[in-house]
Design an enzyme around this catalytic site. Structure first.
Site, short mmCIF file in Angstrom:
data_model
loop_
_atom_site.label_atom_id
_atom_site.label_comp_id
_atom_site.label_asym_id
_atom_site.label_seq_id
_atom_site.Cartn_x
_atom_site.Cartn_y
_atom_site.Cartn_z
N MET A 30 0.85 -1.20 0.00
CA MET A 30 0.00 0.00 0.00
C MET A 30 0.89 1.25 0.00
O MET A 30 0.39 2.35 0.27
CB MET A 30 -0.94 -0.01 1.19
CG MET A 30 -1.90 -1.20 1.15
SD MET A 30 -3.40 -0.95 2.10
CE MET A 30 -2.76 -0.75 3.73
N TYR A 32 4.08 4.00 0.87
CA TYR A 32 4.75 4.62 2.02
C TYR A 32 5.80 3.63 2.54
O TYR A 32 5.79 3.22 3.70
CB TYR A 32 3.75 5.04 3.10
CG TYR A 32 4.19 6.30 3.81
CD1 TYR A 32 4.10 7.52 3.16
CD2 TYR A 32 4.71 6.26 5.09
CE1 TYR A 32 4.53 8.68 3.77
CE2 TYR A 32 5.15 7.42 5.71
CZ TYR A 32 5.05 8.62 5.04
OH TYR A 32 5.48 9.79 5.66
N LEU A 33 6.68 3.30 1.63
CA LEU A 33 7.56 2.14 1.82
C LEU A 33 8.64 2.37 2.87
O LEU A 33 9.15 3.47 3.04
CB LEU A 33 8.21 1.79 0.48
CG LEU A 33 7.22 1.49 -0.66
CD1 LEU A 33 7.99 1.19 -1.95
CD2 LEU A 33 6.29 0.35 -0.31
N GLY A 36 10.88 -2.79 5.75
CA GLY A 36 10.11 -4.04 5.77
C GLY A 36 9.66 -4.40 4.36
O GLY A 36 9.87 -5.52 3.87
N HIS A 37 9.08 -3.41 3.67
CA HIS A 37 8.68 -3.63 2.27
C HIS A 37 9.91 -3.98 1.41
O HIS A 37 9.85 -4.85 0.56
CB HIS A 37 8.05 -2.37 1.67
CG HIS A 37 6.79 -1.91 2.33
ND1 HIS A 37 6.73 -0.76 3.09
CD2 HIS A 37 5.54 -2.42 2.34
CE1 HIS A 37 5.49 -0.58 3.52
NE2 HIS A 37 4.75 -1.58 3.10
N ASP A 151 2.30 -9.42 8.65
CA ASP A 151 0.86 -9.66 8.52
C ASP A 151 0.68 -11.17 8.33
O ASP A 151 0.28 -11.64 7.26
CB ASP A 151 0.30 -8.88 7.33
CG ASP A 151 0.49 -7.38 7.50
OD1 ASP A 151 -0.36 -6.74 8.09
OD2 ASP A 151 1.55 -6.87 7.06
N VAL A 177 10.71 -7.27 9.61
CA VAL A 177 11.83 -6.35 9.78
C VAL A 177 11.46 -5.37 10.90
O VAL A 177 10.36 -4.80 10.90
CB VAL A 177 12.14 -5.58 8.48
CG1 VAL A 177 13.28 -4.59 8.69
CG2 VAL A 177 12.48 -6.56 7.36
N MET A 185 8.48 -2.61 11.85
CA MET A 185 8.28 -1.49 10.92
C MET A 185 6.88 -1.54 10.33
O MET A 185 6.38 -2.61 10.02
CB MET A 185 9.31 -1.55 9.79
CG MET A 185 10.68 -1.19 10.28
SD MET A 185 11.81 -0.99 8.90
CE MET A 185 13.29 -0.63 9.82
N SER A 186 6.26 -0.37 10.22
CA SER A 186 4.92 -0.26 9.67
C SER A 186 4.72 1.15 9.14
O SER A 186 5.22 2.12 9.73
CB SER A 186 3.88 -0.53 10.77
OG SER A 186 2.60 -0.10 10.33
#
Ligand code: AMP
Length: 282
Positions: A30, A32-33, A36-37, A151, A177, A185-186
């Protein structure tokens, strides 16, 4: 790196690579990296010829009163990060491109796996997730799709959907991560003020404390849940959404801890809802 907004263009672009015999790795996000992404992107880059990252804040996985409108967005910053990771294409469709007027088709996994944890606190959430990832799998002709263990429930549900609907692709799970102090991280961490950011460390601390008592031999679910609850309650602003301990393979309910379990938490700080989890072997 291509930035593609149209479904048809994305599908044709991927199909041409597919016909040339390339393997395609998809990383659904989604936006806003953060790192973690990027761990998912790096895994895809290692294992696939072509890497596609989708950046799409999917309205149908947000409930009424959730943060769809406020969800942080910064496509040009995301594109800069992805370019450095040698991503081949970013798919960033507008909402009306994914869900044109009159859109009415949904993919839903039913049963226990979607009813507990986030399925219970966010009705309809996973139906939105499985619908959008089904569309993305078809649009991108992905051979592999990368999901974060952050998730964990989502990754398990998508994996089940892929097996049960015979999607010809493999789901790859990537470990969580964390920030140096342990916070997972989020993209939602930006909502936290300085005090909430400090207090949010209790999520990981609760998971670690629970893991320790399990490793010391505790097998009683209620006792382990209580260890996590007490730890979270040390933080004055934390409001517990859920604390769950389920079978790590399929999230089925366990009476005692005799097999690997997934410890999972959702905790609110003000309007911000954070989740975290830990897989514990016995
Ligand atoms: P999101 O943009 O939050 O929908 O996340 C997109 C993908 O990145 C999902 O598969 C997430 O599980 C994964 N992800 C998000 N945060 C992390 C993290 N801290 N560690 C690993 N994967 C993550």
């Amino acid at each position: 790196m291509q930035i593609i907004n149209s479904v048809q263009e994305m599908q044709q672009w991927c199909l041409s690579h597919k016909k040339a015999g390339k393997t395609i790795g998809l990383v659904p996000t989604m936006g806003y990296l953060h790192n973690g992404h990027l761990a998912l992107v790096k895994a895809a880059r290692k294992e696939c010829d072509i890497v596609v990252v989708s950046v799409f804040v999917n309205p149908i996985q947000f409930g009424v009163g959730e943060d769809f409108e406020e969800y942080p967005r910064d496509l040009s910053h995301d594109a800069g990060l992805l370019e450095k990771e040698q991503v081949n294409a970013v798919f960033a469709p507008p909402v009306r491109e994914m869900y044109p007027a009159g859109y009415n088709t949904f993919v839903e996994v039913t049963g226990e796996i979607t009813q507990k944890m986030c399925g219970n606190s966010r009705p309809g959430h996973f139906k939105g997730v499985t619908t959008v990832v089904s569309k993305l799998f078809h649009i991108c002709f992905a051979d592999r799709a990368y999901f974060g263990q952050k998730d964990a429930q989502q990754a398990m549900i998508v994996d089940k959907m892929v097996r049960e609907l015979n999607f010809p692709l493999e789901i790859i799970r990537v470990p969580i991560v964390r920030e140096p102090d342990g916070l997972a991280m989020s993209s939602r961490n930006v909502y936290l003020d300085a005090d909430q950011r400090k207090q949010a460390l209790v999520l990981n601390q609760a998971l670690q404390a629970a893991q320790q008592v399990i490793q010391e031999g505790e097998r009683n679910i209620e006792v382990v849940r209580d260890v996590m609850k007490k730890k979270i309650e040390q933080s004055p602003d934390a409001r517990i959404d859920y604390i769950e301990i389920n079978d790590a393979r399929d999230l089925s309910t366990v009476e005692r801890i005799t097999e690997p379990v997934l410890l999972a938490l959702a905790v609110r700080f003000g309007n911000t809802r954070l989740i975290d989890n830990l897989l514990v072997e016995v």
